[in-house]
Design an enzyme around this catalytic site. Structure first.
Site, PDB file in Angstrom:
ATOM      1  N   LEU A 139       0.814  -1.217   0.000  1.00 27.48           N
ATOM      2  CA  LEU A 139       0.000   0.000   0.000  1.00 27.48           C
ATOM      3  C   LEU A 139       0.852   1.273   0.000  1.00 27.48           C
ATOM      4  O   LEU A 139       0.323   2.371  -0.159  1.00 27.48           O
ATOM      5  CB  LEU A 139      -0.951   0.004   1.199  1.00 27.48           C
ATOM      6  CG  LEU A 139      -2.013  -1.102   1.203  1.00 27.48           C
ATOM      7  CD1 LEU A 139      -2.915  -0.983   2.426  1.00 27.48           C
ATOM      8  CD2 LEU A 139      -2.850  -1.056  -0.078  1.00 27.48           C
ATOM      9  N   ARG A 140       2.154   1.127   0.223  1.00 29.40           N
ATOM     10  CA  ARG A 140       3.156   2.196   0.065  1.00 29.40           C
ATOM     11  C   ARG A 140       3.083   3.322   1.112  1.00 29.40           C
ATOM     12  O   ARG A 140       4.051   4.066   1.262  1.00 29.40           O
ATOM     13  CB  ARG A 140       3.081   2.820  -1.330  1.00 29.40           C
ATOM     14  CG  ARG A 140       3.240   1.847  -2.479  1.00 29.40           C
ATOM     15  CD  ARG A 140       4.557   1.109  -2.450  1.00 29.40           C
ATOM     16  NE  ARG A 140       4.796   0.367  -3.691  1.00 29.40           N
ATOM     17  CZ  ARG A 140       5.572  -0.697  -3.772  1.00 29.40           C
ATOM     18  NH1 ARG A 140       6.181  -1.176  -2.693  1.00 29.40           N
ATOM     19  NH2 ARG A 140       5.757  -1.306  -4.933  1.00 29.40           N
ATOM     20  N   ASN A 193       7.460  -2.773   3.734  1.00 29.16           N
ATOM     21  CA  ASN A 193       8.519  -1.966   3.115  1.00 29.16           C
ATOM     22  C   ASN A 193       8.030  -0.571   2.747  1.00 29.16           C
ATOM     23  O   ASN A 193       7.993  -0.159   1.587  1.00 29.16           O
ATOM     24  CB  ASN A 193       9.120  -2.688   1.902  1.00 29.16           C
ATOM     25  CG  ASN A 193       8.101  -3.068   0.854  1.00 29.16           C
ATOM     26  OD1 ASN A 193       6.899  -3.097   1.103  1.00 29.16           O
ATOM     27  ND2 ASN A 193       8.575  -3.384  -0.344  1.00 29.16           N
ATOM     28  N   ASN A 249       9.602  -9.137  -9.329  1.00 28.74           N
ATOM     29  CA  ASN A 249      10.405  -9.929  -8.396  1.00 28.74           C
ATOM     30  C   ASN A 249       9.494 -10.842  -7.580  1.00 28.74           C
ATOM     31  O   ASN A 249       8.627 -10.349  -6.866  1.00 28.74           O
ATOM     32  CB  ASN A 249      11.158  -8.977  -7.460  1.00 28.74           C
ATOM     33  CG  ASN A 249      12.053  -9.696  -6.458  1.00 28.74           C
ATOM     34  OD1 ASN A 249      12.016 -10.917  -6.334  1.00 28.74           O
ATOM     35  ND2 ASN A 249      12.842  -8.925  -5.725  1.00 28.74           N
ATOM     36  N   ASP A 274       0.588  -9.750  -4.553  1.00 26.42           N
ATOM     37  CA  ASP A 274       1.840  -8.987  -4.562  1.00 26.42           C
ATOM     38  C   ASP A 274       1.624  -7.679  -5.319  1.00 26.42           C
ATOM     39  O   ASP A 274       2.480  -7.242  -6.103  1.00 26.42           O
ATOM     40  CB  ASP A 274       2.989  -9.801  -5.158  1.00 26.42           C
ATOM     41  CG  ASP A 274       4.353  -9.147  -4.916  1.00 26.42           C
ATOM     42  OD1 ASP A 274       4.421  -8.171  -4.130  1.00 26.42           O
ATOM     43  OD2 ASP A 274       5.349  -9.591  -5.505  1.00 26.42           O
ATOM     44  N   HIS A 284       3.719   1.353  -8.790  1.00 25.38           N
ATOM     45  CA  HIS A 284       4.845   2.260  -9.018  1.00 25.38           C
ATOM     46  C   HIS A 284       4.367   3.441  -9.852  1.00 25.38           C
ATOM     47  O   HIS A 284       3.507   3.279 -10.738  1.00 25.38           O
ATOM     48  CB  HIS A 284       5.971   1.554  -9.772  1.00 25.38           C
ATOM     49  CG  HIS A 284       6.664   0.489  -8.979  1.00 25.38           C
ATOM     50  ND1 HIS A 284       7.439   0.766  -7.881  1.00 25.38           N
ATOM     51  CD2 HIS A 284       6.699  -0.857  -9.135  1.00 25.38           C
ATOM     52  CE1 HIS A 284       7.923  -0.367  -7.377  1.00 25.38           C
ATOM     53  NE2 HIS A 284       7.481  -1.364  -8.129  1.00 25.38           N
TER      54      HIS A 284
END
Length: 428
Positions: free
Chosen positions: A59-60, A90, A276, A303, A307
């Site tokens: 979700l950033r 992250n 990835n 996943d 971006h």
């Protein structure tokens, strides 16, 4: 909260039934239920599933709100039929303290499109050197049960062992991003014929498989739970299958894109296909489908990795890795697993709701569609066919590998505790 009658839905793909929602609960399931004062949703034979649960979402927020926020990410989740998502650690700052996981948890509550369960980092700053505050995150308001350094592998065997021992005390699970870092230095795509022909740095299957082999043995040694993130190779399937045959407490996930796409897509040099772990071979794809069908792989997880445009609109080597997936996941699973006869809709409910909720201890989610259960539901028009248009995404990012591709199925309604978050394909 008003009553809602879903009329003529195929519950888990079975015979058409009526489902009455009263407040936050399913009040009745049967045929010929009278609407009374309920608002009516005419399902017309659409598939009714328990609300989907994603064990692997980025979700950033905090820190990369240019890519996604909790609000936009949960709106994307609701659009894809999800009522709960697990948010990876992250972020910036990293979700390695009680304070950060509580921030993410409360943002999810505030926005209300789906439940957000934060995943805590295994190590401080995702640096792999020192265990993060696992106990404090579990005891926090967020009640963290899943821990992962996803994006980075916990490659130190001692640190991984200590993490497995620590979470065992409260029934938690470590979700491993299986990537041996020395074997993937400079890697750009799957190591094989295509990488050799394109001259791109190869990412060998053994880099994933060696870590999985080590970690299932560690889990057996300490008697703890380990979960394998985004499993992508036929060899990884065999290792997990062997571990389960020994009674090791391991679970595994596969992404929709690894069920459909292959490393042949890299021939376009379009960085939208850079991910990835990387897209693998057709043989790997077939092995993953078979493993999801026979239960070796437990769940589908998106996943979802948003971006901004500039991080993908560049040369392959400089591009960020990852794809958005919340709004297309169910369609890809329908095409690769249901329409091929590998899974029934009841199986889809297991792999995308029941099992991920069980692995992540998501309270109130992954429950049967029956009277007395929480009204977390999704309604799917499986007969729909249409081209993917990222311009219509609820996600803040558009890095989908499916743009212009025809996919089957469309989520028309999503209900979170009896409240519609998606109505006729539009966010409520």
């Amino acid at each position: 909260m008003s009553k809602i009658l879903i009329r003529g839905a195929k519950v888990l793909g079975g015979e058409p039934q009526d489902v009455l929602l009263d407040g936050e609960t399913i009040a009745e399931v049967g045929t010929g239920i009278e609407a009374g004062d309920a608002s009516v949703v005419e399902a017309d034979g659409k598939i009714l599933l328990p609300g989907l649960v994603d064990l692997h979402t980025h979700l950033r927020e905090p820190g990369r709100e240019d890519s996604e926020t909790v609000l936009t990410g949960t709106r994307a989740a609701a659009s894809g039929g999800y009522t709960a998502v697990f948010a990876m650690a992250n972020t910036f700052p990293v979700a390695d303290t009680a304070g950060v996981v509580e921030q993410v948890y409360r943002l999810g509550q505030e926005h209300g499109y789906c439940d957000v369960q934060p995943i805590g980092a295994v190590t401080v700053g995702l640096e792999g050197k020192k265990l993060a505050e696992l106990g404090a995150m579990h005891e926090s308001a967020a009640g963290v049960t899943v821990f992962s350094d996803d994006g980075k592998c916990v490659d130190d065997a001692v640190i991984m062992r200590r993490a497995l021992e620590y979470v065992k005390a409260f029934g938690g699970v470590v979700a491993q991003h299986a990537q041996e870092p020395r074997l993937t230095e400079g890697a750009q795509m799957n190591e094989g014929i295509v990488s050799a022909e394109l001259g791109l740095g190869g990412w060998p299957a053994v880099a994933e498989e060696s870590v999985i082999a080590r970690d299932v043995l560690l889990a057996e040694h300490v008697g703890s739970r380990v979960h394998i993130c985004h499993l992508s190779t036929a060899g990884s399937v065999e290792i997990v299958r062997w571990a389960k045959s020994r009674g090791i407490d391991v679970t595994a996930e596969v992404t929709p894109h690894h069920l459909l796409l292959t490393d042949e897509m890299a021939r376009t040099y379009n960085p939208v296909y850079k991910v990835n772990p990387p897209l693998r071979t057709e043989r790997d794809v077939m092995a993953l489908r078979e493993a999801l069908a026979d239960g070796t792989i437990d769940i589908v997880a998106t996943d979802h990795a948003p971006h901004p445009h500039e991080d993908k609109d560049c040369e392959w080597a400089a591009a960020a890795m990852g794809m958005v997936g919340l709004e297309t996941a169910l369609s890809v699973v329908q095409q690769t697993m249901v329409e091929t006869g590998l899974l029934t809709w009841a199986d889809v409910a297991d792999r995308m709701s029941f099992a991920p909720a069980r692995i992540g201890r998501a309270q109130g989610h992954g429950r049967p569609v029956s009277a007395g259960e929480p009204a977390n539901l999704t309604l799917v028009d499986s007969a729909y066919r249409g081209e993917v248009d990222p311009a219509g995404f609820a996600s803040r990012s558009r890095n989908t590998p499916y743009e212009g591709r025809e996919l089957p199925g469309r989520v028309t309604h999503t209900f979170l505790r009896g409240r519609a978050t998606l109505v006729d394909g539009k966010l409520a």
